[in-house]
Design an enzyme around this catalytic site. Structure first.
Site, mmCIF file in Angstrom:
data_model
loop_
_atom_site.group_PDB
_atom_site.id
_atom_site.type_symbol
_atom_site.label_atom_id
_atom_site.label_comp_id
_atom_site.label_asym_id
_atom_site.label_seq_id
_atom_site.Cartn_x
_atom_site.Cartn_y
_atom_site.Cartn_z
ATOM 1 N N ASP A 134 -12.809 -82.954 -16.438
ATOM 2 C CA ASP A 134 -13.153 -84.277 -15.925
ATOM 3 C C ASP A 134 -14.247 -84.942 -16.757
ATOM 4 O OD1 ASP A 134 -14.720 -86.198 -14.036
ATOM 5 O OD2 ASP A 134 -12.851 -85.838 -12.959
ATOM 6 N N TRP A 163 -11.611 -87.879 -11.691
ATOM 7 C CA TRP A 163 -10.268 -87.671 -12.248
ATOM 8 C C TRP A 163 -9.674 -86.358 -11.765
ATOM 9 C CZ3 TRP A 163 -10.191 -92.321 -12.734
ATOM 10 C CH2 TRP A 163 -11.196 -93.050 -13.362
ATOM 11 N N ASP A 164 -10.495 -85.355 -11.534
ATOM 12 C CA ASP A 164 -10.009 -84.135 -10.892
ATOM 13 C C ASP A 164 -9.473 -84.444 -9.500
ATOM 14 O OD1 ASP A 164 -10.349 -82.131 -12.797
ATOM 15 O OD2 ASP A 164 -12.444 -81.809 -12.275
ATOM 16 N N LEU A 165 -10.208 -85.261 -8.758
ATOM 17 C CA LEU A 165 -9.805 -85.574 -7.389
ATOM 18 C C LEU A 165 -8.497 -86.354 -7.372
ATOM 19 C CD1 LEU A 165 -13.295 -86.625 -5.967
ATOM 20 C CD2 LEU A 165 -12.274 -84.352 -6.058
ATOM 21 N N ALA A 168 -5.627 -84.067 -8.287
ATOM 22 C CA ALA A 168 -5.264 -83.136 -7.215
ATOM 23 C C ALA A 168 -4.285 -83.770 -6.248
ATOM 24 C CB ALA A 168 -6.529 -82.693 -6.476
#
Length: 404
Positions: A134, A163-165, A168
């Site tokens: 991220d 961006w990870d969230l 996901a």
């Protein structure tokens, strides 16, 4: 398993945020999500935040409600077991998600030889397969160059990993979309989700790229002001901070009632030639609005300001620390989404269930994260059909791990 996704089984090989959070999202909806790790633990099993004795609160948060199988990932027999698990028969099975390098024995082409309708989600760094996280991806998006106080030189990194969230939840949606396609056509498929492309797609959708190209500008820093309308932090008499926003006509009127600003707002409109009922008007006159609101907030306590804003129906919120949030009656303590769980090895604390509320089924209560290899034996027995003596031999030979 119960829940709206009961009957769906996903095998997960993951680390860090995007892949495990996507799996947890599905687990909270009732899917049977089986996480596999090396018998010595995964890459992120001790990632911070941790307890005083080193137990990862982070890991527990991202893996609640899953089952765990521990296998020696370097052992050919261990890899055979996981291949069999990923490709096991069953209408809702044959789904694999990973952000590990999907090559060799984990390559889609190899796994699909065992189950032709396999669904495999592979989260990668960028479209070329280069490793990224991220923080490296956020660096190229432009956001760190507009984040932070006015006049600050250099980048300001995000604390939360956006961006990870986003990846996901997009990954969880992709699995459900592919599973629907399989039910309709009988076809499995490989899904590739680059973390960088997720970030770039959001940056494009929010207009940041369009603004840069069409207007030929780099947006400057505006600190805590909300670009293009009105919103900012204000300090109260007792040194607390609150956020006040205006996003609609109603918010203008409510704020005017809360602070007695009606005449002052009309004066701003007359002298500045703006309409405060528009985003452009509020943005143009933001300094004048602050000059009216700031003294009122500074002359009252946070409790008094909050009471007035709440009564009037204004758009606002108090700034809180994480400890204050944990004690917040409305947000956490009385919120039916939360349950106080006793996470083994960590302690008791509030844990959120899914935020989704379906009319057809009640929301599933959150469940604790598993211990490493906690479900190894039951998975080997119930899904792979191994007899007890074979499971015992696998433990003796250290091919698998976990409590007996």
């Amino acid at each position: 398993m119960t829940g709206i996704l009961a009957g769906l089984r996903i095998v997960e090989g993951s680390a860090f945020i995007a892949a495990p959070l996507g799996g947890m999202t599905l687990a909270q909806l009732g899917a049977d999500v089986i996480r596999f790790d090396d018998i010595k633990g995964g890459l992120d099993n001790d990632r911070w935040p941790i307890t005083k004795d080193g137990r990862s609160i982070y890991w527990a948060g991202l893996n609640k409600g899953k089952r765990s199988i521990a296998v020696d990932l370097r052992n050919p027999r261990g890899r055979e077991l996981l291949t069999a698990l990923i490709t096991a028969p069953g209408e809702g099975a044959g789904i694999f998600t990973t952000n590990m390098p999907a090559r060799g024995w984990l390559a889609y082409e190899e796994l699909a030889k065992k189950r032709a309708d396999l669904i495999a989600l592979n989260i990668v760094g960028d479209r070329h397969g280069t490793a990224n996280v991220d923080y490296t991806i956020n660096a190229i998006t432009g956001f760190p160059m507009v984040t932070g106080p006015v006049g600050h030189q250099g980048p300001v990194n995000a604390v939360a990993p956006p961006w990870d969230l986003a990846t996901a939840y997009a990954g969880a949606m992709a699995i459900l979309a592919a599973e629907r396609h399989r039910r309709m056509t009988g076809q499995g498929q490989r899904i590739v989700l680059p973390l960088q492309d997720m970030a770039l797609s959001v940056t494009s959708a929010l207009g940041y790229l369009g603004e840069a190209v069409v207007n030929d500008v780099d947006r400057p820093r505006y600190g805590n002001e909300i670009f293009g309308t009105f919103g900012r932090d204000f300090k109260t008499k007792d040194a607390r901070f609150i956020m006040i926003c205006i996003f609609s006509d109603r918010h203008v009127d409510a704020l005017a009632v809360a602070g007695g600003f009606a005449a002052a707002f009309r004066k701003i409109e007359t002298e500045s030639g703006v309409d405060l009922k528009t985003d452009a008007g509020r943005w143009t006159a933001r300094a004048e609005l602050c000059a009216v609101i700031e003294p009122w907030v500074a002359a009252h306590t946070a409790a008094d300001v909050g009471a007035a804003l709440k009564k009037a129906g204004a758009l606002w919120a108090p700034y809180q620390t994480f400890r204050e949030l944990a004690a917040d009656k409305e947000a956490v303590r009385d919120n039916p989404m939360f349950t106080v769980l006793d996470q083994p090895g960590i302690g008791r604390y509030p844990v959120a269930a899914t935020p989704l509320q379906f009319g057809a089924l009640p929301r599933e209560a959150p469940r604790v994260a598993p211990k490493l290899g906690q479900h190894t034996d039951e998975i080997l027995s119930a899904i792979l059909g191994l007899p007890d003596h074979e499971i015992a031999r696998l433990h003796d030979e250290k091919v698998v791990g976990g409590p007996r």
